[in-house]
Scaffold this motif. Structure first.
Motif, PDB file in Angstrom:
ATOM      1  N   HIS A 162     -14.523   5.495   4.378  1.00 48.82           N
ATOM      2  CA  HIS A 162     -13.677   6.037   5.433  1.00 48.82           C
ATOM      3  C   HIS A 162     -13.907   7.538   5.564  1.00 48.82           C
ATOM      4  O   HIS A 162     -14.327   8.203   4.618  1.00 48.82           O
ATOM      5  CB  HIS A 162     -12.199   5.762   5.139  1.00 48.82           C
ATOM      6  N   SER A 183      -6.052   5.834  -4.403  1.00 47.61           N
ATOM      7  CA  SER A 183      -6.096   4.641  -3.554  1.00 47.61           C
ATOM      8  C   SER A 183      -7.539   4.165  -3.432  1.00 47.61           C
ATOM      9  O   SER A 183      -8.446   4.977  -3.209  1.00 47.61           O
ATOM     10  CB  SER A 183      -5.531   4.945  -2.162  1.00 47.61           C
ATOM     11  N   PHE A 239     -10.420   1.385  -1.686  1.00 52.71           N
ATOM     12  CA  PHE A 239     -10.701   0.592  -0.492  1.00 52.71           C
ATOM     13  C   PHE A 239     -12.082  -0.043  -0.611  1.00 52.71           C
ATOM     14  O   PHE A 239     -12.938   0.425  -1.365  1.00 52.71           O
ATOM     15  CB  PHE A 239     -10.644   1.481   0.757  1.00 52.71           C
ATOM     16  N   SER A 240     -12.302  -1.099   0.173  1.00 55.60           N
ATOM     17  CA  SER A 240     -13.567  -1.833   0.086  1.00 55.60           C
ATOM     18  C   SER A 240     -14.612  -1.345   1.074  1.00 55.60           C
ATOM     19  O   SER A 240     -15.746  -1.818   1.075  1.00 55.60           O
ATOM     20  CB  SER A 240     -13.331  -3.341   0.289  1.00 55.60           C
ATOM     21  N   CYS A 295     -14.888  -2.310  -4.667  1.00 56.40           N
ATOM     22  CA  CYS A 295     -14.442  -0.953  -4.344  1.00 56.40           C
ATOM     23  C   CYS A 295     -15.619  -0.099  -3.890  1.00 56.40           C
ATOM     24  O   CYS A 295     -16.630   0.020  -4.583  1.00 56.40           O
ATOM     25  CB  CYS A 295     -13.772  -0.305  -5.552  1.00 56.40           C
ATOM     26  N   THR A 337      -5.731   8.178   3.473  1.00 58.72           N
ATOM     27  CA  THR A 337      -6.366   7.038   4.139  1.00 58.72           C
ATOM     28  C   THR A 337      -5.388   5.876   4.294  1.00 58.72           C
ATOM     29  O   THR A 337      -4.696   5.492   3.347  1.00 58.72           O
ATOM     30  CB  THR A 337      -7.593   6.566   3.341  1.00 58.72           C
ATOM     31  N   GLN A 338      -5.350   5.318   5.486  1.00 67.71           N
ATOM     32  CA  GLN A 338      -4.545   4.135   5.788  1.00 67.71           C
ATOM     33  C   GLN A 338      -5.445   3.145   6.515  1.00 67.71           C
ATOM     34  O   GLN A 338      -5.894   3.412   7.627  1.00 67.71           O
ATOM     35  CB  GLN A 338      -3.334   4.508   6.649  1.00 67.71           C
ATOM     36  N   CYS A 346     -12.551   2.985  -9.599  1.00 65.41           N
ATOM     37  CA  CYS A 346     -13.249   2.283  -8.522  1.00 65.41           C
ATOM     38  C   CYS A 346     -14.380   1.421  -9.073  1.00 65.41           C
ATOM     39  O   CYS A 346     -14.616   0.303  -8.598  1.00 65.41           O
ATOM     40  CB  CYS A 346     -13.793   3.294  -7.514  1.00 65.41           C
ATOM     41  N   ASP A 360      -8.534  -2.455   4.659  1.00 65.24           N
ATOM     42  CA  ASP A 360      -9.345  -2.912   3.532  1.00 65.24           C
ATOM     43  C   ASP A 360      -8.826  -2.362   2.202  1.00 65.24           C
ATOM     44  O   ASP A 360      -9.560  -2.270   1.217  1.00 65.24           O
ATOM     45  CB  ASP A 360     -10.812  -2.510   3.722  1.00 65.24           C
ATOM     46  N   TYR A 361      -7.550  -2.036   2.162  1.00 63.17           N
ATOM     47  CA  TYR A 361      -6.877  -1.546   0.950  1.00 63.17           C
ATOM     48  C   TYR A 361      -7.021  -2.542  -0.199  1.00 63.17           C
ATOM     49  O   TYR A 361      -6.879  -3.749  -0.020  1.00 63.17           O
ATOM     50  CB  TYR A 361      -5.401  -1.307   1.271  1.00 63.17           C
ATOM     51  N   PRO A 409       0.828  -1.218   0.000  1.00 65.53           N
ATOM     52  CA  PRO A 409       0.000   0.000   0.000  1.00 65.53           C
ATOM     53  C   PRO A 409       0.853   1.254   0.000  1.00 65.53           C
ATOM     54  O   PRO A 409       2.068   1.198   0.271  1.00 65.53           O
ATOM     55  CB  PRO A 409      -0.810  -0.139   1.299  1.00 65.53           C
TER      56      PRO A 409
END
Length: 211
Positions: free
Chosen positions: A181, A175, A177-178, A154, A127-128, A148, A131-132, A59
């Motif tokens: 956030h 980036s 994510f699933s 995504c 974002t960290q 996405c 779920d990356y 990531p």
């Protein structure tokens, strides 16, 4: 056997790349010899499968993190990345959904109601989260949203400028994510030393949740 022949030729031309064989069949013919088994990763020049986080197994907050792909109008700037255009997109369309597929490029002025809701804007952290899914480079936020829609599961995109980072790119980092956030997960502030001695930092970080 148009694409079947293309796969076979590319596999022979590129050597030394590990990967999982995949059976490709030309749908335009019913001949039994129209099916060939090829090394997909050798054809693509990269492992763009979901198992490999679509070319970005580490990531962006990881010291070894590098973009897995580029989607935009300036592919010549990134000869080391799979640029999602042209022939590569034609090949990816033949592969199952657990491989990266090329999105349709959004119009210059996409509609306001594009299926995404902003959750934060203009932060100095990215974002960290666990779920990356993958990350790459894009020219615009709209292009990241389009990516996405082509990546399984995504639900969230984070776009930002990684200043001094990731090869010095001036493009947006995208980036995926699933899960959605908010600003509380934007904890990647950069701070990684680069080969030239500079330290990267994050700016213009925006988050969008897919409806």
């Amino acid at each position: 056997m148009r694409f079947a022949a293309l796969f076979a030729a590319a596999s022979l031309a590129i050597s030394g790349v590990a990967g999982t064989p995949f059976t490709a069949r030309d749908a335009s013919t019913s001949d039994s010899d129209s099916t060939v088994s090829v090394n997909v990763n050798a054809v693509l020049g990269s492992d763009l499968s979901a198992a490999n986080f679509y070319g970005a197994p580490y990531p962006p907050w990881h010291p070894r993190g590098n973009p897995g792909w580029y989607f935009g109008d300036h592919g010549y700037l990134y000869p080391h990345l799979p640029c999602l255009e042209g022939l590569l997109c034609a090949i990816l369309r033949l592969l199952p959904l657990n491989f990266l597929h090329c999105p349709v490029k959004p119009p210059p002025k996409p509609p306001v109601n594009d299926g995404f809701t902003p959750t934060f804007r203009n932060l100095t952290g990215a974002t960290q989260a666990g779920d990356y899914l993958t990350f790459g480079l894009v020219d615009t936020v709209a292009q990241c949203k389009a990516m996405c829609k082509e990546v399984q599961n995504c639900k969230f995109v984070n776009t930002y400028h990684d200043v001094n980072g990731k090869g010095g790119s001036t493009q947006l980092t995208c980036s995926l994510f699933s899960s959605c956030h908010d600003a509380s997960d934007a904890i990647n502030k950069g701070g990684q030393s680069q080969p030239d001695g500079s330290i990267n930092y994050i700016r213009d970080s925006d988050g969008y949740c897919r409806k």
